[in-house]
Motif scaffolding. Structure first.
Motif, short mmCIF file in Angstrom:
data_model
loop_
_atom_site.label_atom_id
_atom_site.label_comp_id
_atom_site.label_asym_id
_atom_site.label_seq_id
_atom_site.Cartn_x
_atom_site.Cartn_y
_atom_site.Cartn_z
N LYS A 115 0.74 -1.18 -0.10
CA LYS A 115 -0.07 -0.01 -0.06
C LYS A 115 0.99 1.27 0.33
O LYS A 115 0.28 2.37 -0.25
CB LYS A 115 -1.04 0.03 1.12
N ASN A 116 2.35 1.24 0.11
CA ASN A 116 2.95 2.40 0.16
C ASN A 116 4.20 2.18 -0.96
O ASN A 116 4.06 1.27 -1.62
CB ASN A 116 3.74 2.70 1.44
N THR A 121 2.27 4.11 -6.10
CA THR A 121 2.21 4.98 -7.31
C THR A 121 2.28 4.13 -8.55
O THR A 121 2.38 4.63 -9.57
CB THR A 121 3.64 5.87 -7.18
N ARG A 122 2.59 2.78 -8.39
CA ARG A 122 2.87 1.98 -9.67
C ARG A 122 1.36 0.82 -9.68
O ARG A 122 1.86 -0.15 -9.36
CB ARG A 122 3.85 1.26 -9.89
N PRO A 123 0.07 1.06 -9.63
CA PRO A 123 -0.77 0.02 -9.42
C PRO A 123 -0.70 -1.08 -10.22
O PRO A 123 -0.19 -0.88 -11.58
CB PRO A 123 -1.97 0.84 -9.71
N TYR A 242 7.74 9.67 -5.09
CA TYR A 242 7.22 9.60 -3.45
C TYR A 242 8.47 9.71 -2.85
O TYR A 242 9.68 9.61 -3.34
CB TYR A 242 6.58 8.37 -3.04
N LEU A 243 8.45 10.32 -1.44
CA LEU A 243 9.48 10.12 -0.67
C LEU A 243 9.06 9.91 0.91
O LEU A 243 8.03 10.60 1.10
CB LEU A 243 10.17 11.77 -0.66
N LEU A 265 12.47 6.69 -1.83
CA LEU A 265 12.30 7.45 -2.87
C LEU A 265 12.20 6.89 -4.19
O LEU A 265 12.90 5.83 -4.62
CB LEU A 265 13.09 8.81 -2.80
N ALA A 266 11.28 7.41 -5.08
CA ALA A 266 11.20 7.29 -6.70
C ALA A 266 11.17 8.84 -7.15
O ALA A 266 10.43 9.75 -6.45
CB ALA A 266 10.04 6.67 -6.83
N VAL A 267 11.82 8.95 -8.17
CA VAL A 267 11.66 10.26 -8.54
C VAL A 267 11.93 10.08 -10.14
O VAL A 267 12.52 9.07 -10.58
CB VAL A 267 12.94 11.21 -8.38
N PHE A 268 11.31 11.17 -10.99
CA PHE A 268 11.40 11.20 -12.16
C PHE A 268 12.47 12.21 -12.63
O PHE A 268 12.36 13.35 -12.35
CB PHE A 268 10.16 11.48 -13.01
#
Ligand code: AMP
Length: 284
Positions: A115-116, A121-123, A242-243, A265-268
Motif C-alpha cells: 500500500k505504500n 504509485t505503480r498500481p 514519492y519520498l 524514494l522514487a523520482v522522475f
C-alpha cells in the motif's frame, strides 16, 4: 554457458542438476545487465553449485506502456557478461512462452506490503512481479534466489510470498551496488542525458543530508521530508514520485523517527524513473 528459451529444455537441465544433488541459485532480471546484477551472480556462485539467470522484460509489471517500450534491451552484451562471470544457464524466454494466450491469468497480491512506496504509485506493478517471479521459481526450482536490496519493497514482497505460500527456497538480499558518486546502478541510468545524470547525483547526496540532519537531532518526520524535498527539487527536470519514511519490515508509514527507518524514494529525472532507499538507524 547454456542458453535456453524453451521451458522443456530448461526443465530438463534443472532436473538433471537436481538428480546430481546440486543446489541451484537463481536471479531473475530484465536484462541490460550491469555490475549490480553481477553482484547477484557472484553471491549466487559463492552460495550454490549452479547459477541460473533469467532475462525477461516482463510486460505485466509495467503500469506505464511507454516505460515498457523504452526499456533498454542488450541481449548480446548481457550474454557476454554472464559468460564472463561464469553463469551456468541463462533462461531467455519470449512473452508467448511465459504467457500463453490459452492460460487464464492469476493475480497474487500482498496488500499490506503494497500500500505504500512503489505499490501505491505503480498500481498493478507488484501483481506483475509476483506473477512472473512465482512462475520462474516453479520453472527453475532454485535452492536460493538472489534479489537486490535496491528494489527493497520487491525484496520484502517476494520474501513474504515465499514465506506465506511455503515456496521451498531461501530468498537472499544483496546490497545495492553504486556508481562512484553513490547513484544506485540501474539499467535505466543509460537513458539519462549528461545534464540529467548530474541531477540524479542529488539522490545519494539527499541520503547523506538525511543522515546528517538526523544526527544533528531532527526527529520530526514532516520537517525532515520537507528539508529533503527542497534539496531534491533544486535539480533540473526532477519530479518526486514519492519520498517516504516507513518501517523496514512491514513497510507501514512511520509516525516517529525511532528505531530503524527505511527512507525510500522514487523520482522522475526527465522521463526516467529512478528509485533508491536506505535503512537508517535513529540514535536515541
Ligand atoms: P532488474 O533487471 O532491474 O529487474 O533487476 C534484477 C535484479 O537485480 C533485482 O533483484 C534487482 O534488485 C537487482 N539489482 C538491480 N540493480 C541493482 C544494484 N544497483 N545493486 C544490486 N542489485 C541490483
Amino acid at each position: 554457458m547454456i542458453v535456453v528459451s524453451d521451458i522443456i529444455e530448461l526443465k530438463n537441465q534443472i532436473t538433471s542438476w537436481k538428480r546430481d544433488g546440486l543446489s541451484i541459485g537463481f536471479s531473475p532480471t530484465m536484462g541490460s545487465l550491469h555490475a549490480g546484477h553481477m553482484d547477484l551472480v557472484e553471491t549466487s556462485k559463492k552460495q550454490t553449485d549452479k547459477t541460473v539467470v533469467s532475462i525477461f522484460v516482463n510486460p505485466t509489471q509495467f503500469n506505464d506502456p511507454k516505460d515498457f517500450e523504452n526499456y533498454p534491451i542488450n541481449t548480446n552484451t548481457d550474454l557476454k557478461l554472464c559468460e564472463e562471470k561464469g553463469v551456468d544457464l541463462v533462461f531467455l524466454p519470449d512473452v508467448k512462452t511465459m504467457y500463453p494466450e490459452t492460460k487464464t491469468p492469476i493475480l497474487l497480491s500482498i496488500p499490506e506490503l503494497q500500500k505504500n512506496l512503489c505499490g501505491r504509485t505503480r498500481p498493478g506493478h507488484f501483481e506483475g512481479v509476483l506473477q512472473i517471479v512465482s512462475k520462474l521459481f516453479h520453472l527453475t526450482e532454485p535452492t536460493k534466489a538472489f534479489f537486490g536490496l535496491k528494489d527493497y519493497q520487491q525484496f520484502r514482497v517476494i520474501s513474504a510470498m515465499v514465506e506465506n505460500l511455503n515456496f521451498p527456497l531461501e530468498i537472499v538480499g544483496v546490497p545495492t551496488k553504486r556508481e562512484s558518486d553513490g547513484l544506485a546502478m540501474s539499467s535505466r541510468n543509460v537513458r539519462l542525458s549528461e545534464k540529467h545524470r548530474e541531477t540524479a547525483s542529488l539522490i545519494p547526496r539527499m541520503f547523506a543530508l538525511a543522515k546528517k540532519t538526523i544526527l544533528g537531532g531532527e526527529r520530526d518526520i514532516h520537517l525532515l521530508k520537507e528539508i529533503l524535498r527542497d534539496f531534491l527539487l533544486t535539480g533540473v527536470s526532477l519530479r518526486i514520485d514519492y519520498l517516504e519514511v516507513v518501517d523496514p519490515i512491514d513497510l507501514q508509514s512511520k509516525e516517529k523517527l525511532s528505531g530503524e527507518v527505511l527512507l525510500a524514494l522514487a523520482v522522475f529525472v526527465g522521463e526516467v524513473r529512478l528509485i533508491d532507499n536506505q535503512i537508517i538507524p535513529i540514535p536515541n
